[in-house]
Design an enzyme around this catalytic site. Sequence first.
Site, mmCIF file in Angstrom:
data_model
loop_
_atom_site.group_PDB
_atom_site.id
_atom_site.type_symbol
_atom_site.label_atom_id
_atom_site.label_comp_id
_atom_site.label_asym_id
_atom_site.label_seq_id
_atom_site.Cartn_x
_atom_site.Cartn_y
_atom_site.Cartn_z
ATOM 1 N N ASN A 290 -4.823 6.729 8.131
ATOM 2 C CA ASN A 290 -4.504 6.200 6.806
ATOM 3 C C ASN A 290 -3.029 6.385 6.459
ATOM 4 O O ASN A 290 -2.312 5.435 6.221
ATOM 5 C CB ASN A 290 -5.408 6.876 5.771
ATOM 6 C CG ASN A 290 -5.315 6.271 4.393
ATOM 7 O OD1 ASN A 290 -4.235 6.157 3.820
ATOM 8 N ND2 ASN A 290 -6.451 5.870 3.836
ATOM 9 N N ASP B 10 -4.147 9.042 -4.081
ATOM 10 C CA ASP B 10 -3.939 8.193 -2.905
ATOM 11 C C ASP B 10 -2.685 8.699 -2.196
ATOM 12 O O ASP B 10 -2.648 9.825 -1.726
ATOM 13 C CB ASP B 10 -3.822 6.727 -3.335
ATOM 14 C CG ASP B 10 -4.099 5.747 -2.203
ATOM 15 O OD1 ASP B 10 -3.578 5.958 -1.099
ATOM 16 O OD2 ASP B 10 -4.814 4.757 -2.425
ATOM 17 N N ASN B 11 -1.625 7.912 -2.130
ATOM 18 C CA ASN B 11 -0.415 8.338 -1.421
ATOM 19 C C ASN B 11 0.407 9.345 -2.224
ATOM 20 O O ASN B 11 0.397 9.330 -3.463
ATOM 21 C CB ASN B 11 0.446 7.120 -1.080
ATOM 22 C CG ASN B 11 -0.157 6.301 0.049
ATOM 23 O OD1 ASN B 11 -0.646 6.850 1.023
ATOM 24 N ND2 ASN B 11 -0.141 4.983 -0.097
ATOM 25 N N HIS C 264 -2.842 -0.801 12.248
ATOM 26 C CA HIS C 264 -4.221 -1.112 12.626
ATOM 27 C C HIS C 264 -4.233 -2.395 13.466
ATOM 28 O O HIS C 264 -4.413 -3.492 12.935
ATOM 29 C CB HIS C 264 -5.087 -1.288 11.376
ATOM 30 C CG HIS C 264 -5.101 -0.094 10.477
ATOM 31 N ND1 HIS C 264 -5.636 1.112 10.867
ATOM 32 C CD2 HIS C 264 -4.646 0.075 9.214
ATOM 33 C CE1 HIS C 264 -5.519 1.985 9.870
ATOM 34 N NE2 HIS C 264 -4.912 1.376 8.869
ATOM 35 N N ASN D 70 -6.405 11.164 2.609
ATOM 36 C CA ASN D 70 -5.605 9.987 2.278
ATOM 37 C C ASN D 70 -4.112 10.300 2.415
ATOM 38 O O ASN D 70 -3.620 10.534 3.490
ATOM 39 C CB ASN D 70 -5.980 9.508 0.872
ATOM 40 C CG ASN D 70 -5.651 8.059 0.623
ATOM 41 O OD1 ASN D 70 -4.697 7.528 1.157
ATOM 42 N ND2 ASN D 70 -6.452 7.406 -0.211
ATOM 43 N N GLU E 251 0.802 -1.222 0.000
ATOM 44 C CA GLU E 251 0.000 0.000 0.000
ATOM 45 C C GLU E 251 0.829 1.264 0.000
ATOM 46 O O GLU E 251 0.459 2.250 -0.618
ATOM 47 C CB GLU E 251 -0.933 -0.015 1.212
ATOM 48 C CG GLU E 251 -2.136 0.924 1.104
ATOM 49 C CD GLU E 251 -1.832 2.368 1.458
ATOM 50 O OE1 GLU E 251 -2.612 3.250 1.059
ATOM 51 O OE2 GLU E 251 -0.826 2.613 2.145
#
Length: 345
Positions: free
Chosen positions: A154, A255-256, A122, A210, A50
């Site tokens: 996130n 996103d990232n 998480h 994000n 991710e």
Amino acid sequence: MKLWQKISLGIVAIIIVFIGKTLYNAGVFTTVEPHFNGTVTEIDGFGGAEDITFDKATGLALISSNDFSDDSKNGAIFLLNTKENTPKPIKLTEKVTFDFHPHGISLYRTLEGAKRLFVINHRKKGDYVEVFDFTDSTLVHLESITSSLFVSPNDIVAVGEHTFYLTNDHDEEKSDWRSKKDLLQIAMGNVCYYDGQRAKVVADGFLYANGINISLDGKKLFVAATSGRKIRVFDRDLTTGKLTESDEITINGADNIEIDEYGNLWVGCHPKLLSYLAHSKDRSKPSPSEIIKINYQSKEYYTLESTYLNDGTPVSGSSVGAVFGDKLLIGTVFGNKVLLCTLKK
């Protein structure tokens, strides 16, 4: 025309506009024409990749790997040396004994040269920021940080040995009601700042907050609002951590965000968010991947360039594109591989 008819037509018009805006934000009308000027090598051995970041001092890449299922085993942080002829991922978290499901990561280098890796984790019972000492070939766990404000963390960017910003993509935990609010395009994301002792919300109103990162001089903070089709830009007070919004960059499905050694932003994007949503539920359904390079100089001048775009193969749902030199590493949320791309000059 009677009043009730006018009211009914007005309601219908509002619904049509709302649906059209939602579909537009989701990239339904976006045309995908795959392109990339360079070579691509596939590297297996991941259970999702991710987030990726490069150590700018060595060119070594750190990769956050986790499959994000409810009953998943521990994820991992991998090291990848892209300078090798045949790079192989090396697992650095074999000795981690606690519940470990990494998400966003950030590497910070102290004035003395020590390196700290900050990781969103998480755990099954609560969300934490794990801090590791990184020595080019090992990770040693230093501390775990949590707060009631870490609701749905996130991504993270470290700005000191014990200080950081993180994004909550939502300001409440998962529920049916939260999903309904997403459909209604209600902004629930925020940014928290941890000053070494406590956390506080310093920016909010994001449609899915994000990726987050800072400029090389630390004066600008960039935050992706994925569903909102933008990156919000903030001026940052280096002493207090206070943020003042100064600009926004229109971009689809960000996103990232990674920063290269020249200060350019590299953004992993989902050009078709509905396809990505379908892919998240059924991996056999492809989702296009895009990496966009942003040269941000000021509010008055910045450029966007789509460097890489595919139709969902060989990887789907790109969440990150990290660059060092002529190497571009592309990771995805759910895939079992990363793409090592060599950029043509």
